[in-house]
Structure formats: C-alpha cells, structure tokens
Design a protein around this motif. Structure first.
Motif, mmCIF file in Angstrom:
data_model
loop_
_atom_site.group_PDB
_atom_site.id
_atom_site.type_symbol
_atom_site.label_atom_id
_atom_site.label_comp_id
_atom_site.label_asym_id
_atom_site.label_seq_id
_atom_site.Cartn_x
_atom_site.Cartn_y
_atom_site.Cartn_z
ATOM 1 N N SER A 17 0.313 -21.511 -3.540
ATOM 2 C CA SER A 17 -0.157 -22.857 -4.317
ATOM 3 C C SER A 17 -0.410 -22.836 -6.674
ATOM 4 N N LYS A 18 -0.366 -23.336 -6.874
ATOM 5 C CA LYS A 18 -0.445 -23.147 -8.394
ATOM 6 C C LYS A 18 -1.530 -21.761 -8.516
ATOM 7 N N LYS A 19 -2.582 -22.643 -8.688
ATOM 8 C CA LYS A 19 -3.553 -21.776 -8.771
ATOM 9 C C LYS A 19 -3.808 -20.468 -8.489
ATOM 10 N N ASP A 20 -3.027 -20.067 -7.016
ATOM 11 C CA ASP A 20 -2.862 -18.698 -6.835
ATOM 12 C C ASP A 20 -2.278 -17.681 -7.309
ATOM 13 N N ILE A 21 -1.007 -18.356 -7.887
ATOM 14 C CA ILE A 21 0.667 -17.336 -8.216
ATOM 15 C C ILE A 21 0.330 -17.411 -9.582
ATOM 16 N N TYR A 22 -0.094 -18.643 -10.366
ATOM 17 C CA TYR A 22 -0.516 -18.198 -11.753
ATOM 18 C C TYR A 22 -1.822 -17.211 -11.846
ATOM 19 N N GLY A 23 -2.927 -17.465 -11.298
ATOM 20 C CA GLY A 23 -4.230 -16.852 -11.865
ATOM 21 C C GLY A 23 -3.776 -15.392 -11.582
ATOM 22 N N LEU A 24 -2.603 -15.161 -10.318
ATOM 23 C CA LEU A 24 -2.180 -13.785 -10.148
ATOM 24 C C LEU A 24 -1.521 -13.608 -11.797
ATOM 25 N N ALA A 25 -0.803 -14.154 -11.932
ATOM 26 C CA ALA A 25 0.265 -14.226 -13.161
ATOM 27 C C ALA A 25 -0.677 -13.333 -14.400
ATOM 28 N N ASP A 26 -1.451 -13.550 -14.264
ATOM 29 C CA ASP A 26 -2.773 -13.638 -15.632
ATOM 30 C C ASP A 26 -3.475 -12.401 -14.800
ATOM 31 N N GLN A 27 -3.624 -11.569 -13.812
ATOM 32 C CA GLN A 27 -4.005 -10.363 -13.483
ATOM 33 C C GLN A 27 -2.166 -9.264 -13.155
ATOM 34 N N TYR A 28 -1.148 -9.667 -13.506
ATOM 35 C CA TYR A 28 0.268 -9.070 -13.895
ATOM 36 C C TYR A 28 0.048 -9.032 -15.146
ATOM 37 N N LEU A 29 -0.845 -9.643 -16.100
ATOM 38 C CA LEU A 29 -0.927 -9.409 -17.718
ATOM 39 C C LEU A 29 0.525 -10.480 -17.914
ATOM 40 N N VAL A 30 1.188 -11.349 -17.167
ATOM 41 C CA VAL A 30 2.280 -12.405 -17.821
ATOM 42 C C VAL A 30 2.371 -13.632 -17.730
ATOM 43 N N TYR A 31 2.544 -13.919 -19.091
ATOM 44 C CA TYR A 31 2.100 -15.962 -19.273
ATOM 45 C C TYR A 31 2.961 -16.544 -18.441
ATOM 46 N N ASP A 47 1.015 -1.180 0.272
ATOM 47 C CA ASP A 47 -0.056 -0.024 0.162
ATOM 48 C C ASP A 47 0.493 1.121 -0.108
ATOM 49 N N ASN A 48 0.459 1.996 -0.819
ATOM 50 C CA ASN A 48 0.994 3.882 -1.211
ATOM 51 C C ASN A 48 2.855 2.989 -1.695
ATOM 52 N N LYS A 49 2.960 2.559 -2.213
ATOM 53 C CA LYS A 49 4.486 1.704 -2.515
ATOM 54 C C LYS A 49 4.290 2.159 -3.746
ATOM 55 N N VAL A 50 5.477 2.492 -4.532
ATOM 56 C CA VAL A 50 5.442 1.679 -6.213
ATOM 57 C C VAL A 50 6.512 0.332 -5.656
ATOM 58 N N TYR A 51 5.894 -1.049 -6.862
ATOM 59 C CA TYR A 51 6.859 -1.796 -6.706
ATOM 60 C C TYR A 51 6.835 -3.039 -8.041
ATOM 61 N N ILE A 52 7.756 -3.356 -8.491
ATOM 62 C CA ILE A 52 8.148 -3.708 -9.336
ATOM 63 C C ILE A 52 7.876 -5.301 -8.918
ATOM 64 N N ALA A 53 7.210 -5.929 -9.979
ATOM 65 C CA ALA A 53 7.257 -7.880 -9.905
ATOM 66 C C ALA A 53 7.350 -8.415 -10.554
ATOM 67 N N ASN A 54 8.144 -10.125 -10.781
ATOM 68 C CA ASN A 54 8.489 -10.296 -11.920
ATOM 69 C C ASN A 54 7.412 -12.130 -11.437
ATOM 70 N N PHE A 55 8.214 -13.328 -12.037
ATOM 71 C CA PHE A 55 7.994 -14.368 -12.079
ATOM 72 C C PHE A 55 9.135 -14.875 -12.830
ATOM 73 N N PHE A 56 9.466 -16.117 -11.496
ATOM 74 C CA PHE A 56 10.698 -16.295 -11.410
ATOM 75 C C PHE A 56 10.743 -17.810 -10.359
ATOM 76 N N PHE A 57 11.609 -19.208 -11.389
ATOM 77 C CA PHE A 57 11.713 -20.396 -9.880
ATOM 78 C C PHE A 57 12.785 -20.113 -9.496
ATOM 79 N N THR A 58 13.627 -20.934 -9.037
ATOM 80 C CA THR A 58 15.063 -20.614 -8.204
ATOM 81 C C THR A 58 15.879 -21.672 -8.986
#
Lengths: 143, 214
Positions: B148-162, B74-85
């Motif tokens: 969970s896969k559902k939550d993370i992959y679902g949110l990726a769609d919201q970030y418009l990331v495949y 909240d009230n922050k600019v942030y940069i998000a991405n999707f990766f795996f270790t």
C-alpha cells in the motif's frame, strides 16, 4: 637554428592536430560531426536513462541502439519513433522487445536530426548527417 | 640545508598520506540515521547505550505474489531501493547499476537485493515479475515488492529515501535514486546515488568492507 626548431615544432603540432581530428571523426564531414556533438547533449537528456551511455540498452526492457542492420533498415521510421514513441513488438540484436516507448513530442525537427545523427553515426555505422529535411519528410508520413 | 629539511618533511608527508590511505582490515562503515541514546541502570550504575537506527519490520507482496517480510533478510547484507517499472527518468540508470552489483554477487547468499515499487496502482506482482525477467534477474536473490502507499512510502522514510506521488513530474512519482546498503542487523551503513558512477563504485568497495566485518 632557433627558427628551424620553431618551424619544425609548428609543423609537427599541425600534423598532430590533423591526426587527432582524423582519429576522432573517421570519414565524416564537419557538418555531421557538429550534428553529432549537439545530438549527444540531447541524447544524454532524453534517451540515455533507458538506452544507456553507450547505447547498450538494458536487458530486455530497453533495446540497444547499436544494431546497425536495424538502424539502416528502419532509417525512415526513426524520426517518428523519437517524436511519437513506439508500441508493439520489435526484434533488435536478436532479442525481442515489447515495452512501450514514450515519445518526446516537444522536440523540433533540427533537434531530432541532431539526435539521430548522433545515434546512427556513433552507435550505428552511418557516416552521413540525418538532416532536418530527412526528418521533416519522414515526420510527414508517420503512421 | 633548509631545502633538505623541507624535502624530507615533504616526503614524510607523502609517506604518511600513502600509509594513511592503505586499506586496513578493521575498517568500518558508519552507522547512518539518528541514533537513540538509552540510559539504563545496571547494578546500581547508570550506563548509556547507543541504539542505531534500524529498518523496522515489514510485510509486502513480492513478484511471485508471496508475502515477503524482513525475516527474509535476517543475517544478510542487502541493498534496497525505490523505483517503479514505467519510470522514465532515473530508474533505468539506477537499476542498470544495481544489476552490475547483482551480477557480481549472483549466487553469493550473503548478499540480497530488494526493490520497492512506489507505483502502488500499476505495479502488481505480475508486472514486477515481467520486469524482473526482462531486467535479467534469474534467481530469488533480488526481490521486487509492492504494497500500500502508506506502507511503502512509510518504509521509504525509514530508509531515508524521499518518495512522493507528484503529477507534475514525468511518470507521476518523484523519488530519490539511492541504493541503500543495510547490514545483517538491519542498520543502514551506506547510501549511494544509483545514477552516479563514482558513488556506485564506492558501493562496490563498501559492500566488500561490510562483508568482511565481524
């Protein structure tokens, strides 16, 4: 007069070209330079994501490839590391690394020779070709 | 005479081009994503309201096994991405570039970073913690989350990331390497290919513009 001008232009161009070649490839043979150029393409495809465009590595996740002492000391193991990967803990440039590195088993000996010539002459201080024969000999005794 | 006119026109054009390029204080970044147009009736009149796409609420475990929600941003600019270790392909380059942004804004509490792991099988909080430390992240400003896969992959769609689980690609997961710039109100304001140097440079510029926005 015109002839004189043209010939001096030619000479200075030749000198310029020679200086450029000299500056780009200090102390390495044409063969080594060719191996390194081929190796750079393969490096970009297979190695650069983790080890970086300048061989700088990334934090303590992926070791840098710029530690000449390491490269020289482990020269005979490098081919096996590229082909079969690596497990366990190593120390490079004073830092410890223990992530597993995946190997690239589909590379053939000449491709490994290209990559290792590129790495050892560009990031390390080697001036000689890492030859196919050297790769073959070292691969034969991988542990 | 004709030439003189041509020349002066040309110089005028160049002048306009230079002035046009000069940074303006009121420069704004676009809003990305499909907006909703809402019609409301206020005082008997119909008005239309544009609702820009927003990142919805979420709740994930972070690298310290603590639940992290959208409130942390909240009230922050942030940069998000999707990766795996243990991603062998684009992730190291993407994280190397995001680390440069992190290092520039380290200690600046207007800016945060959020990396989502798409490897829900292997990347437990302790794996993420070790990864963050080895990457060189030393404070809370950059969070690493798993869910969970559902939550993370679902949110990726919201970030418009495949993102997709795919056994045929190296590492087993296919995904895009976008660094997604999100504003204080959780609107997406930019997306930059984290493996492309020019686009990462653009991210540095745009992040400054976003921070100047009122």
């Amino acid at each position: 007069m015109r002839k004189l001008f043209l010939s001096s232009l030619l000479i200075s161009t030749l000198i310029g070209v020679l200086i450029t070649i000299q500056a780009c490839q200090p102390n390495v043979s044409i063969e080594t330079a060719q191996y390194a150029v081929n190796g750079q393409k393969l490096y970009t495809t297979h190695c650069q994501n983790c080890h970086g465009a300048k061989g700088e590595g990334l934090g303590q996740l992926y070791p840098p490839l710029t530690d000449s002492i390491f490269l020289n000391k482990h020269r005979s193991q490098l081919a096996c590391i590229v082909k079969n990967g690596m497990k366990g803990s190593i120390e490079v440039s004073g830092k410890k690394f223990d992530n597993e590195m995946p190997g690239i088993p589909q590379l053939n000996n000449v491709e490994i020779a290209y990559i290792l010539t590129y790495v050892t002459t560009t990031f390390g201080n080697s001036t000689t070709t890492y030859t196919q024969e050297e790769v073959a000999k070292n691969i034969a005794s991988c542990d | 005479m004709k030439i003189a006119i041509k020349q002066s026109l040309l110089s005028l054009f160049f002048f306009a081009a230079i002035v046009g390029c000069a940074p303006k204080a009121d420069k704004k970044l676009p809003y990305i994503g499909e907006p909703d147009i809402e019609e409301k009736i206020v005082d008997g009149k119909t008005i239309t309201d544009t609702i820009y796409h927003r990142i919805p609420s979420f709740s994930f475990l972070n690298q310290d096994s603590v639940l992290l929600t959208e409130k942390a941003f909240d009230n922050k600019v942030y940069i998000a991405n999707f990766f795996f270790t243990h991603c062998p392909s684009i992730c190291p380059t993407m994280q190397r570039n995001l680390l440069k942004v992190y290092e520039k804004y380290k200690g600046d509490d207007r800016v945060s970073f959020l990396s989502h792991s798409i490897d829900f099988k292997f990347d437990s909080p302790s794996v993420l913690k070790a990864y963050a430390q080895k990457l060189g992240v030393t404070n809370e400003q950059w969070q690493f989350v798993t869910g969970s896969k559902k939550d993370i992959y679902g949110l990726a769609d919201q970030y418009l990331v495949y993102t997709r689980e795919d056994a045929s690609v190296p590492g087993g997961y296919d995904h895009q390497g976008y660094l997604v710039l999100v504003d204080k109100d959780k609107h997406i304001r930019g997306a930059y290919d984290g493996t492309n140097e020019e686009q990462v440079a653009q991210l540095f510029t745009d992040l400054e513009i976003l921070l100047q926005e009122k």
